[in-house]
Design a protein around this motif. Sequence first.
Motif, PDB file in Angstrom:
ATOM      1  N   UNK A  69       0.860  -1.178   0.000  1.00 62.38           N
ATOM      2  CA  UNK A  69       0.000   0.000   0.000  1.00 62.38           C
ATOM      3  C   UNK A  69       0.897   1.228   0.000  1.00 62.38           C
ATOM      4  N   UNK A  70       0.664   2.102  -0.955  1.00 58.68           N
ATOM      5  CA  UNK A  70       1.411   3.358  -1.051  1.00 58.68           C
ATOM      6  C   UNK A  70       0.478   4.490  -0.646  1.00 58.68           C
ATOM      7  N   UNK A  71       0.917   5.300   0.307  1.00 60.55           N
ATOM      8  CA  UNK A  71       0.114   6.447   0.727  1.00 60.55           C
ATOM      9  C   UNK A  71       1.016   7.673   0.853  1.00 60.55           C
ATOM     10  N   UNK A  72       0.377   8.823   0.997  1.00 65.48           N
ATOM     11  CA  UNK A  72       1.098  10.100   1.150  1.00 65.48           C
ATOM     12  C   UNK A  72       2.197  10.253   0.105  1.00 65.48           C
ATOM     13  N   UNK A  73       1.786  10.150  -1.167  1.00 59.46           N
ATOM     14  CA  UNK A  73       2.753  10.263  -2.266  1.00 59.46           C
ATOM     15  C   UNK A  73       3.514  11.576  -2.202  1.00 59.46           C
ATOM     16  N   UNK A  74       4.787  11.505  -2.495  1.00 57.89           N
ATOM     17  CA  UNK A  74       5.659  12.675  -2.514  1.00 57.89           C
ATOM     18  C   UNK A  74       5.901  13.183  -3.932  1.00 57.89           C
ATOM     19  N   UNK A  75       5.327  12.494  -4.915  1.00 54.17           N
ATOM     20  CA  UNK A  75       5.481  12.864  -6.324  1.00 54.17           C
ATOM     21  C   UNK A  75       4.102  12.836  -6.974  1.00 54.17           C
ATOM     22  N   UNK A  76       4.018  13.373  -8.175  1.00 53.75           N
ATOM     23  CA  UNK A  76       2.765  13.304  -8.913  1.00 53.75           C
ATOM     24  C   UNK A  76       2.469  11.852  -9.291  1.00 53.75           C
ATOM     25  N   UNK A  77       1.185  11.501  -9.323  1.00 49.91           N
ATOM     26  CA  UNK A  77       0.827  10.124  -9.681  1.00 49.91           C
ATOM     27  C   UNK A  77       1.444   9.653 -10.991  1.00 49.91           C
ATOM     28  N   UNK A  78       1.499  10.520 -12.002  1.00 48.16           N
ATOM     29  CA  UNK A  78       2.062  10.098 -13.286  1.00 48.16           C
ATOM     30  C   UNK A  78       3.530   9.698 -13.152  1.00 48.16           C
ATOM     31  N   UNK A  79       4.277  10.397 -12.315  1.00 46.02           N
ATOM     32  CA  UNK A  79       5.682  10.047 -12.112  1.00 46.02           C
ATOM     33  C   UNK A  79       5.794   8.691 -11.399  1.00 46.02           C
ATOM     34  N   UNK A  80       4.958   8.496 -10.385  1.00 47.69           N
ATOM     35  CA  UNK A  80       4.968   7.216  -9.672  1.00 47.69           C
ATOM     36  C   UNK A  80       4.598   6.079 -10.613  1.00 47.69           C
ATOM     37  N   UNK A  81       3.559   6.261 -11.406  1.00 47.66           N
ATOM     38  CA  UNK A  81       3.106   5.216 -12.331  1.00 47.66           C
ATOM     39  C   UNK A  81       4.175   4.897 -13.363  1.00 47.66           C
ATOM     40  N   UNK A  82       4.871   5.915 -13.835  1.00 46.55           N
ATOM     41  CA  UNK A  82       5.949   5.692 -14.802  1.00 46.55           C
ATOM     42  C   UNK A  82       7.042   4.813 -14.180  1.00 46.55           C
TER      43      UNK A  82
END
Length: 146
Positions: A69-82
Amino acid sequence: MIDPIDRALLQLLQEDGRMTVSELSKRLSLSRPSISERLLRLQENGIITGFGARVSPAAIGRNIQVIIQMSELKVFPTEFEKRIMNDDEIMECHRVTGTVSYILKASVTGMDALSELVERLMPFGNVNTSVILSSPVMNRSILPKA
């Protein structure tokens, strides 16, 4: 519209995706051209999205399956998904609602590999892992409501 024959066809293919048109024809008491037309229509309508083999992770040395489970992302979702797209240990990635941003399913060779995966994910947000002990329901057939 999906009729009872399409439902039966989908059920058979989900049980055995390698079933031939001839075998489907026999099982459903329809001609091969009729089965072929139905398959094509189901694909064109996006109901059948592909065919593939199910591989046992343990049989290829990936003995540990985890839910992350990933929470409190520190980057934009598109960067994480990439980033996730390029990690072959990540088998599934789902963007979800609620306090958790993403739920991932991963398959690793051992605890060292899991530790490395968690370390790779930590720069992107909070990481919470759960080792899968068993999977009583897997690859269940999905059919439209009758």
